[in-house]
Design an enzyme around this catalytic site. Structure first.
Site, short mmCIF file in Angstrom:
data_model
loop_
_atom_site.label_atom_id
_atom_site.label_comp_id
_atom_site.label_asym_id
_atom_site.label_seq_id
_atom_site.Cartn_x
_atom_site.Cartn_y
_atom_site.Cartn_z
CB ILE A 12 -0.99 -0.02 1.19
CG1 ILE A 12 -1.84 -1.30 1.12
CG2 ILE A 12 -1.90 1.21 1.17
CD1 ILE A 12 -2.74 -1.53 2.31
CG LEU A 59 9.44 3.61 11.97
CD1 LEU A 59 7.95 3.75 11.74
CD2 LEU A 59 10.14 4.95 11.76
CG PHE A 80 1.45 2.83 4.82
CD1 PHE A 80 0.12 2.52 4.60
CD2 PHE A 80 2.01 3.90 4.13
CE1 PHE A 80 -0.64 3.27 3.71
CE2 PHE A 80 1.26 4.65 3.24
CZ PHE A 80 -0.08 4.33 3.04
CB SER A 124 -7.31 -3.00 9.83
OG SER A 124 -8.02 -4.15 9.43
CB ALA A 125 -12.52 -3.24 8.16
CB THR A 126 -9.18 -6.38 11.65
OG1 THR A 126 -9.28 -7.61 12.34
CG2 THR A 126 -8.12 -5.52 12.30
CE1 TYR A 148 -2.53 -5.95 11.01
CE2 TYR A 148 -4.74 -6.91 10.89
CZ TYR A 148 -3.80 -5.97 10.47
OH TYR A 148 -4.16 -5.06 9.52
CE LYS A 152 -2.90 -2.29 11.39
NZ LYS A 152 -1.83 -1.38 10.95
CG ASN A 198 -4.53 -11.15 2.57
OD1 ASN A 198 -3.41 -10.73 2.81
ND2 ASN A 198 -5.51 -11.11 3.44
N1 UDP Z 1 -10.30 -16.97 1.38
C1 UDP Z 1 -10.39 -18.20 0.74
N2 UDP Z 1 -9.23 -18.81 0.35
C2 UDP Z 1 -8.00 -18.27 0.56
C3 UDP Z 1 -7.92 -17.01 1.21
C4 UDP Z 1 -9.09 -16.39 1.61
O1 UDP Z 1 -11.48 -18.73 0.52
O2 UDP Z 1 -6.99 -18.89 0.19
C5 UDP Z 1 -11.53 -16.27 1.77
C6 UDP Z 1 -11.64 -15.99 3.26
O3 UDP Z 1 -12.19 -17.09 3.94
C7 UDP Z 1 -12.54 -14.74 3.27
C8 UDP Z 1 -12.14 -14.01 1.97
O4 UDP Z 1 -11.53 -15.00 1.15
O5 UDP Z 1 -13.89 -15.10 3.18
C9 UDP Z 1 -11.15 -12.87 2.19
O6 UDP Z 1 -10.04 -13.36 2.91
P1 UDP Z 1 -8.70 -12.50 3.06
O7 UDP Z 1 -7.74 -13.30 3.89
O8 UDP Z 1 -8.23 -12.06 1.71
O9 UDP Z 1 -9.18 -11.19 3.83
P2 UDP Z 1 -9.89 -10.99 5.26
O10 UDP Z 1 -10.14 -12.31 5.88
O11 UDP Z 1 -8.93 -10.17 6.03
O12 UDP Z 1 -11.15 -10.26 4.96
#
Ligand code: UDP
Length: 338
Positions: A12, A59, A80, A124-126, A148, A152, A198
């Site tokens: 990013i 940092l 970041f 993050s939206a997390t 993680y 945040k 991801n």
């Molecule tokens: N996902 C999946 N297979 C993978 C990686 C992710 O099916 O190899 C799915 C995961 O279960 C979620 C979506 O893709 O529903 C997004 O996952 P990611 O890890 O990219 O982002 P986050 O979980 O942070 O939203």
């Protein structure tokens, strides 16, 4: 403005550096290359059409961070730098807390000492945790389900406390949804080390033959087709959100401003896979696997506040995302590694 971008050689960070330069700002980068490749620097300079000063250290090193802020006269910081792998954070919580929080404290101390009070933070939206109902608005309570995510939540709180202590601060907490895609040049993009966690980088690596097939983690969610639904935002839209936030801080009365950066649209795992197949021109192998622990069914933003305050909104489509990710991955099947 002259802007210090921490983690500016990451995924990013690099895209944001380019959008800052395009918007007429001057950029200085600090990166420890723990999750970035120095090979990105010449590409960044070629795309920016100018030299980009890059300082290489962590940092967490307070003395060097102080020296950086003392010598590089910057007007603002976009922060970041940080570890970002959820699973790794569960296995190594101390290293996540030490790195993410330690680096932030060191940066905030140095900024205070050298009178730099404009800050954009990569949140993050997390922080909406596991129980909120989408669309997520910024006023929801924050929480987390892994170290993680807690870093945040904690860093956001540290920044709010700091802003109370000194009214000069102007801080943007930017809560990203799912950043994906790449610069349209195909020269920079996401280059995860090891097996991608991801979804989109995993699909892209299947498409170039680095992985046999995608595993879809669960197809029995209560969603349009049973697979998880996410708010995938093009990294260039996200980068433009940073530029808009940085500029808006100059005329905000509020010391701390929290903005979601998302599209407001949910896309399922299967829908994203189909869009990528269209971009790369062939069907991709996949299998359905059990749900991934900790995943929620659906996540998407309410981006109204960013539209209103920043006059920013995501304009790039899922097809733009997949086309740009494929341009990057097909031209660089092994990322920055030659
Ligand atoms: N996902 C999946 N297979 C993978 C990686 C992710 O099916 O190899 C799915 C995961 O279960 C979620 C979506 O893709 O529903 C997004 O996952 P990611 O890890 O990219 O982002 P986050 O979980 O942070 O939203």
């Amino acid at each position: 403005m002259r802007v210090l971008v921490t983690g500016g050689c990451g995924y990013i960070g690099t895209h944001t550096v380019l959008q800052l330069v395009t918007a007429g700002h001057d950029v200085v980068v600090v990166d420890d290359f723990s999750n970035a490749s120095p090979a990105v620097i010449p590409r960044l300079e070629e795309l920016a059409d100018r030299p980009i000063p890059v300082h290489r250290f962590t940092l967490e090193d307070r003395a060097r961070t102080d020296h950086l802020l003392a010598t590089e006269r910057v007007d603002a910081v976009i922060h970041f730098a940080g570890f970002k792998a959820v699973g790794e954070s569960v296995a190594h919580p101390i290293s996540y807390y030490r790195n993410n929080i330690g680096a932030t404290l060191s940066l905030l101390e140095a900024m205070s000492a050298h009178d730099v009070h404009r800050l954009v933070f990569s949140s993050s939206a997390t922080v909406y945790g596991a129980d909120a109902t989408p669309p997520f608005t910024e006023d929801l309570p924050t929480s987390a389900t892994n170290p993680y995510g807690w870093t945040k939540v904690m860093i956001e709180q540290i920044m709010r406390d700091l802003a109370v202590s000194d009214p000069q601060w102007r801080i943007a907490l930017l809560r990203y949804f799912n950043p994906v895609g790449a610069h349209p040049s195909g020269r920079i993009g996401e280059d995860p080390s090891g097996i991608p966690n991801n979804l989109l980088p995993f699909i892209a690596q299947v498409a170039v033959g680095r992985r046999d097939r995608l595993l879809i983690f669960g197809d029995d969610y209560d969603t349009v087709d049973g697979t998880g639904v996410r708010d995938f935002i093009h990294v260039d839209d996200l980068a433009l959100g940073h530029v808009a936030a940085l500029e808006a801080l100059g005329h905000r009365d509020e010391a701390v401003n929290t903005w979601n950066l998302g599209t407001g649209q949910g896309t399922s795992v299967r829908q994203l896979l189909r869009a990528f197949e269209k971009a790369c021109g062939r069907e991709l192998p996949y299998a359905v696997a059990p749900r991934r622990p900790g995943d929620i069914a659906t996540s998407y933003a309410d981006p109204t506040r960013a539209h209103r305050d920043l006059r920013w909104e995501a304009t790039r489509s899922i097809d733009d995302i997949c086309a740009s990710a494929w341009a990057w991955q097909s031209a660089n099947p092994h990322g920055y590694q030659a």
